[in-house]
Design an enzyme around this catalytic site. Structure first.
Site, PDB file in Angstrom:
ATOM      1  N   ASP A  90       0.763  -1.289  -0.026  1.00  0.00           N
ATOM      2  CA  ASP A  90      -0.028  -0.100  -0.057  1.00  0.00           C
ATOM      3  C   ASP A  90       0.820   1.410   0.035  1.00  0.00           C
ATOM      4  O   ASP A  90       2.138   1.336   0.527  1.00  0.00           O
ATOM      5  CB  ASP A  90      -1.056   0.162   1.194  1.00  0.00           C
ATOM      6  CG  ASP A  90      -2.203   0.815   0.947  1.00  0.00           C
ATOM      7  OD1 ASP A  90      -3.278   0.230   0.894  1.00  0.00           O
ATOM      8  OD2 ASP A  90      -2.332   1.984   0.917  1.00  0.00           O
ATOM      9  N   ASP A 145       3.816   2.092  -4.210  1.00  0.00           N
ATOM     10  CA  ASP A 145       3.054   2.991  -5.067  1.00  0.00           C
ATOM     11  C   ASP A 145       3.025   2.154  -6.374  1.00  0.00           C
ATOM     12  O   ASP A 145       3.891   1.880  -7.062  1.00  0.00           O
ATOM     13  CB  ASP A 145       4.106   4.296  -5.526  1.00  0.00           C
ATOM     14  CG  ASP A 145       3.076   5.179  -6.373  1.00  0.00           C
ATOM     15  OD1 ASP A 145       2.059   4.606  -6.917  1.00  0.00           O
ATOM     16  OD2 ASP A 145       3.265   6.422  -6.683  1.00  0.00           O
ATOM     17  N   VAL A 146       1.606   1.741  -6.441  1.00  0.00           N
ATOM     18  CA  VAL A 146       1.406   0.787  -7.843  1.00  0.00           C
ATOM     19  C   VAL A 146       1.624   1.482  -9.277  1.00  0.00           C
ATOM     20  O   VAL A 146       1.744   0.769 -10.081  1.00  0.00           O
ATOM     21  CB  VAL A 146      -0.027   0.010  -7.833  1.00  0.00           C
ATOM     22  CG1 VAL A 146      -0.256  -0.852  -6.588  1.00  0.00           C
ATOM     23  CG2 VAL A 146      -0.891   1.245  -7.984  1.00  0.00           C
ATOM     24  N   ASN A 193      -5.679  -4.761  -6.251  1.00  0.00           N
ATOM     25  CA  ASN A 193      -6.934  -4.123  -5.813  1.00  0.00           C
ATOM     26  C   ASN A 193      -6.700  -2.531  -5.418  1.00  0.00           C
ATOM     27  O   ASN A 193      -7.673  -1.925  -5.232  1.00  0.00           O
ATOM     28  CB  ASN A 193      -6.995  -4.856  -4.290  1.00  0.00           C
ATOM     29  CG  ASN A 193      -7.978  -4.156  -3.258  1.00  0.00           C
ATOM     30  OD1 ASN A 193      -9.166  -4.189  -3.544  1.00  0.00           O
ATOM     31  ND2 ASN A 193      -7.180  -3.731  -2.221  1.00  0.00           N
ATOM     32  N   TYR A 211     -12.497   7.381 -13.388  1.00  0.00           N
ATOM     33  CA  TYR A 211     -12.607   6.210 -12.846  1.00  0.00           C
ATOM     34  C   TYR A 211     -13.165   5.029 -13.703  1.00  0.00           C
ATOM     35  O   TYR A 211     -12.868   3.996 -13.862  1.00  0.00           O
ATOM     36  CB  TYR A 211     -13.590   6.332 -11.665  1.00  0.00           C
ATOM     37  CG  TYR A 211     -13.687   5.214 -10.864  1.00  0.00           C
ATOM     38  CD1 TYR A 211     -12.669   4.832  -9.859  1.00  0.00           C
ATOM     39  CD2 TYR A 211     -14.771   4.284 -10.760  1.00  0.00           C
ATOM     40  CE1 TYR A 211     -12.762   3.449  -9.151  1.00  0.00           C
ATOM     41  CE2 TYR A 211     -14.976   3.297  -9.907  1.00  0.00           C
ATOM     42  CZ  TYR A 211     -14.114   3.049  -8.939  1.00  0.00           C
ATOM     43  OH  TYR A 211     -14.090   1.995  -8.180  1.00  0.00           O
ATOM     44  N   LYS A 240     -11.577   1.661 -15.227  1.00  0.00           N
ATOM     45  CA  LYS A 240     -12.100   0.232 -14.752  1.00  0.00           C
ATOM     46  C   LYS A 240     -12.557  -0.522 -16.070  1.00  0.00           C
ATOM     47  O   LYS A 240     -12.696  -1.709 -15.799  1.00  0.00           O
ATOM     48  CB  LYS A 240     -13.438   0.514 -13.680  1.00  0.00           C
ATOM     49  CG  LYS A 240     -12.971   1.065 -12.351  1.00  0.00           C
ATOM     50  CD  LYS A 240     -12.095   0.126 -11.492  1.00  0.00           C
ATOM     51  CE  LYS A 240     -11.465   0.580 -10.412  1.00  0.00           C
ATOM     52  NZ  LYS A 240     -10.599  -0.154  -9.520  1.00  0.00           N
TER      53      LYS A 240
HETATM   54  P1  NAD Z   1     -10.074   1.593   0.133  1.00  0.00           P
HETATM   55  O1  NAD Z   1      -9.886   3.182  -0.350  1.00  0.00           O
HETATM   56  O2  NAD Z   1     -10.525   1.509   1.256  1.00  0.00           O
HETATM   57  O3  NAD Z   1      -8.853   1.047  -0.509  1.00  0.00           O
HETATM   58  C1  NAD Z   1      -7.906   1.406  -1.477  1.00  0.00           C
HETATM   59  C2  NAD Z   1      -6.607   1.317  -0.875  1.00  0.00           C
HETATM   60  O4  NAD Z   1      -5.427   1.533  -2.159  1.00  0.00           O
HETATM   61  C3  NAD Z   1      -6.214   2.109   0.175  1.00  0.00           C
HETATM   62  O5  NAD Z   1      -5.746   1.336   1.201  1.00  0.00           O
HETATM   63  C4  NAD Z   1      -5.133   3.149  -0.495  1.00  0.00           C
HETATM   64  O6  NAD Z   1      -4.217   3.513   0.550  1.00  0.00           O
HETATM   65  C5  NAD Z   1      -4.550   2.206  -1.639  1.00  0.00           C
HETATM   66  N1  NAD Z   1      -3.889   3.103  -2.668  1.00  0.00           N
HETATM   67  C6  NAD Z   1      -4.160   4.276  -3.094  1.00  0.00           C
HETATM   68  N2  NAD Z   1      -3.433   4.743  -4.228  1.00  0.00           N
HETATM   69  C7  NAD Z   1      -2.443   3.639  -4.106  1.00  0.00           C
HETATM   70  C8  NAD Z   1      -1.217   3.429  -4.901  1.00  0.00           C
HETATM   71  N3  NAD Z   1      -0.883   4.603  -5.530  1.00  0.00           N
HETATM   72  N4  NAD Z   1      -0.475   2.589  -4.679  1.00  0.00           N
HETATM   73  C9  NAD Z   1      -0.925   1.579  -3.621  1.00  0.00           C
HETATM   74  N5  NAD Z   1      -1.888   1.490  -3.151  1.00  0.00           N
HETATM   75  C10 NAD Z   1      -2.609   2.734  -3.220  1.00  0.00           C
HETATM   76  O7  NAD Z   1     -10.994   1.425  -0.924  1.00  0.00           O
HETATM   77  P2  NAD Z   1     -11.731  -0.254  -1.414  1.00  0.00           P
HETATM   78  O8  NAD Z   1     -13.221   0.042  -1.415  1.00  0.00           O
HETATM   79  O9  NAD Z   1     -11.335  -1.406  -0.508  1.00  0.00           O
HETATM   80  O10 NAD Z   1     -11.423  -0.454  -2.911  1.00  0.00           O
HETATM   81  C11 NAD Z   1     -10.558  -1.520  -3.195  1.00  0.00           C
HETATM   82  C12 NAD Z   1     -10.779  -1.822  -4.667  1.00  0.00           C
HETATM   83  O11 NAD Z   1     -12.141  -1.893  -5.154  1.00  0.00           O
HETATM   84  C13 NAD Z   1     -10.260  -0.375  -5.570  1.00  0.00           C
HETATM   85  O12 NAD Z   1      -9.898  -0.936  -6.692  1.00  0.00           O
HETATM   86  C14 NAD Z   1     -11.818   0.202  -5.916  1.00  0.00           C
HETATM   87  O13 NAD Z   1     -11.847   0.861  -7.217  1.00  0.00           O
HETATM   88  C15 NAD Z   1     -12.566  -0.971  -6.078  1.00  0.00           C
HETATM   89  N6  NAD Z   1     -14.122  -0.987  -5.980  1.00  0.00           N
HETATM   90  C16 NAD Z   1     -14.595  -0.478  -4.640  1.00  0.00           C
HETATM   91  C17 NAD Z   1     -15.968  -0.283  -4.497  1.00  0.00           C
HETATM   92  C18 NAD Z   1     -16.560   0.242  -3.273  1.00  0.00           C
HETATM   93  O14 NAD Z   1     -17.890   0.521  -3.093  1.00  0.00           O
HETATM   94  N7  NAD Z   1     -15.895   0.463  -2.154  1.00  0.00           N
HETATM   95  C19 NAD Z   1     -17.013  -0.444  -5.626  1.00  0.00           C
HETATM   96  C20 NAD Z   1     -16.399  -0.808  -6.834  1.00  0.00           C
HETATM   97  C21 NAD Z   1     -14.889  -1.001  -6.588  1.00  0.00           C
END
Ligand code: NAD
Length: 242
Positions: A37, A60-61, A87, A151, A155
């Site tokens: 992360d 950083d991804v 993720n 976004y 996606k």
């Molecule tokens: P979240 O914000 O809780 O988790 C995302 C994580 O990614 C965080 O820990 C953040 O610090 C990390 N991150 C951000 N930028 C980064 C980088 N440059 N390098 C490494 N890490 C980084 O959100 P979540 O809901 O757990 O999201 C997880 C995945 O699910 C994401 O890809 C999101 O787009 C997708 N998603 C979420 C939802 C929802 O409703 N929560 C719906 C559809 C898709």
């Protein structure tokens, strides 16, 4: 025999939200997990909570150098990589006209380039083992329109990249699938800026999803339970887009 016994998994964005719950579930299923992360404080806390089967690597991804370090650290620690869950992601609720170039480029760098770099970085180790599962987290915004232009674009890209990689890596017995969550109960949901009741009203199941409900689908795809599933979308949305 647990579903992920003797498996080594990398989960990006594993400090919080869905990634952290996936890490916990994978460990319960027998895996050793490297969570990565950008947020090192939360990442260290999560790894400490999950115990000695979990290691945190700051990452950083969108950085090619960081990916090389994550893969090397995982191979040094465990000698193999069986599963990658791409993720990590960011979500900016901005229309096309509201999206400036900086937001566009940042969203593409993390949500799309991060997935490309990740798949490319783990491929040599998976090819050597002639097995692997890559799970790319997309969204229902990767299936239809969304009022979050960058976004939505990234996606959709992840969905296409997953299919192309599945075809390319099939002969090496590496499976690649995309997961498309709807409204999942994490802080990211608040970015919509609308009350939960309004979101819930759009869901035929009448509720948002618990994070574990996505994590279980990711576990299925990571494990041999899905041994003939590759190149496809797995939707977890309570029928929003049905
Ligand atoms: P979240 O914000 O809780 O988790 C995302 C994580 O990614 C965080 O820990 C953040 O610090 C990390 N991150 C951000 N930028 C980064 C980088 N440059 N390098 C490494 N890490 C980084 O959100 P979540 O809901 O757990 O999201 C997880 C995945 O699910 C994401 O890809 C999101 O787009 C997708 N998603 C979420 C939802 C929802 O409703 N929560 C719906 C559809 C898709």
């Amino acid at each position: 025999m647990n579903r992920l016994d003797n498996k080594i998994a990398i989960i990006t964005g594993g400090a919080n939200g869905q990634g952290a719950v996936e890490a916990e579930l994978f460990i319960e299923a027998g895996a050793k997990v490297v969570i990565t992360d950008i947020n090192s404080t939360a990442g260290e806390e999560t790894a400490a909570r999950l115990g000695d089967k979990c290691t945190f690597v700051q990452h950083d991804v969108s950085s090619e150098e960081d990916w090389a370090r994550v893969v090397q650290t995982t191979l040094d620690l465990h000698g193999q990589i069986d599963v990658l869950v791409n993720n990590a992601g960011i979500f900016k609720v901005l229309t096309l006209e509201e999206t400036d170039l900086k937001v566009w480029e940042q969203t593409v760098a993390i949500n799309q380039t991060g997935v490309f770099l990740g798949m490319r970085a783990v491929a040599p180790a998976m090819k050597q083992k002639k097995s692997g599962s890559i799970v790319n987290i997309s969204s229902i915004a990767g299936l239809t329109s969304a009022k979050a232009h960058a976004y939505c674009a990234t996606k959709w890209a992840v969905r296409g990249m997953s299919k192309a990689a599945a075809v390319e890596f099939g002969p090496s017995n590496i499976r690649v699938n995309s997961v498309h969550p709807g409204f999942i109960d994490t802080p990211m949901l608040d970015a919509h800026g609308v009350p939960r009741e309004q979101l819930v009203a759009k869901v035929p199941l009448g509720r948002t999803a618990e994070v574990i409900e996505v994590a279980r689908v990711v576990l299925f795809l990571a494990s041999e339970d899905s041994s003939y599933c590759t190149g496809h979308e797995f939707v977890v949305d309570g029928a929003i887009k049905a």
